[in-house]
Design a protein around this motif. Structure first.
Motif, PDB file in Angstrom:
ATOM      1  N   ILE A  17       0.882  -1.163   0.000  1.00 26.56           N
ATOM      2  CA  ILE A  17       0.000   0.000   0.000  1.00 26.56           C
ATOM      3  C   ILE A  17       0.918   1.210   0.000  1.00 26.56           C
ATOM      4  CG2 ILE A  17      -1.806   1.294   1.193  1.00 26.56           C
ATOM      5  CD1 ILE A  17      -2.794  -1.386   2.329  1.00 26.56           C
ATOM      6  N   ASN A  18       0.862   1.953  -1.086  1.00 22.12           N
ATOM      7  CA  ASN A  18       1.741   3.102  -1.260  1.00 22.12           C
ATOM      8  C   ASN A  18       0.865   4.344  -1.361  1.00 22.12           C
ATOM      9  OD1 ASN A  18       3.903   4.756  -1.778  1.00 22.12           O
ATOM     10  ND2 ASN A  18       4.598   3.659  -3.590  1.00 22.12           N
ATOM     11  N   VAL A  19       1.043   5.268  -0.438  1.00 16.45           N
ATOM     12  CA  VAL A  19       0.255   6.506  -0.405  1.00 16.45           C
ATOM     13  C   VAL A  19       1.123   7.631  -0.952  1.00 16.45           C
ATOM     14  CG1 VAL A  19      -1.030   8.119   1.025  1.00 16.45           C
ATOM     15  CG2 VAL A  19      -1.056   5.670   1.584  1.00 16.45           C
ATOM     16  N   THR A  21       1.219  11.640  -1.799  1.00 13.40           N
ATOM     17  CA  THR A  21       0.615  12.960  -1.650  1.00 13.40           C
ATOM     18  C   THR A  21       1.038  13.750  -2.882  1.00 13.40           C
ATOM     19  OG1 THR A  21       0.798  12.811   0.751  1.00 13.40           O
ATOM     20  CG2 THR A  21       0.450  15.009  -0.183  1.00 13.40           C
ATOM     21  N   SER A  56      -8.035  10.096  -4.595  1.00 18.67           N
ATOM     22  CA  SER A  56      -8.907  10.731  -3.604  1.00 18.67           C
ATOM     23  C   SER A  56      -9.759  11.802  -4.276  1.00 18.67           C
ATOM     24  CB  SER A  56      -8.084  11.346  -2.468  1.00 18.67           C
ATOM     25  OG  SER A  56      -7.314  12.434  -2.938  1.00 18.67           O
ATOM     26  N   ARG A  61      -4.355  12.819  -2.980  1.00 23.23           N
ATOM     27  CA  ARG A  61      -3.748  11.525  -2.705  1.00 23.23           C
ATOM     28  C   ARG A  61      -4.002  10.547  -3.853  1.00 23.23           C
ATOM     29  NH1 ARG A  61      -2.946  14.334   0.996  1.00 23.23           N
ATOM     30  NH2 ARG A  61      -2.640  13.962   3.203  1.00 23.23           N
ATOM     31  N   ILE A  63      -3.457   6.303  -4.078  1.00 22.55           N
ATOM     32  CA  ILE A  63      -3.059   5.104  -3.346  1.00 22.55           C
ATOM     33  C   ILE A  63      -2.888   3.965  -4.335  1.00 22.55           C
ATOM     34  CG2 ILE A  63      -3.750   3.383  -1.631  1.00 22.55           C
ATOM     35  CD1 ILE A  63      -5.142   5.644  -0.118  1.00 22.55           C
ATOM     36  N   TYR A  65      -2.533   0.055  -4.419  1.00 19.31           N
ATOM     37  CA  TYR A  65      -2.720  -1.206  -3.700  1.00 19.31           C
ATOM     38  C   TYR A  65      -2.246  -2.291  -4.652  1.00 19.31           C
ATOM     39  CZ  TYR A  65      -4.871  -5.043  -1.155  1.00 19.31           C
ATOM     40  OH  TYR A  65      -5.074  -6.203  -0.447  1.00 19.31           O
TER      41      TYR A  65
END
Length: 110
Positions: A17-19, A21, A56, A61, A63, A65
């Motif tokens: 899981i890489n978030v 910004t 988002s 954001r 993400i 997965y």
């Protein structure tokens, strides 16, 4: 062949899981880069299972997965110079990148 994430606590996969910004005006650019990197490079690496990208609503954001057959496969991808090029490009767009590996511990359906 299309492969989708199978979220299952009994499967021994490494879940990334890489978030990211990102400035809202660059969210679409980052998503396009990640999709292209996945199609051109990541999916051809040993142990790759799947990648999914989430945007988002506020545009701040992205993400990722993703699933790899094992942590070793994921680590080998990180050491691959061709894969590094894409990761460096994504890091240049994002203002912060927070990758973490996870184990699925439970799943619940409705």
């Amino acid at each position: 062949m299309t492969v989708t994430a199978q979220i299952d606590s009994t499967r021994p996969v490494a879940t990334l899981i890489n978030v990211f910004t990102v400035p809202p005006d660059r969210q679409a650019e980052l998503l396009a880069l990640l999709a292209r990197a996945t199609e051109e490079t990541m999916r051809h690496r040993p142990g790759f299972v799947c990648a999914n990208f989430h945007a988002s609503h506020d545009g701040e954001r992205v993400i990722n997965y993703a699933q790899w057959e094992s942590e070793g496969h994921y680590r080998a991808m990180l050491a691959d110079p061709e894969a590094r090029v894409h990761m460096d490009q994504a890091a240049a767009i994002a203002t912060d990148v927070q990758p973490r590996l996870f184990h699925v511990r439970s799943t619940h359906g409705g």
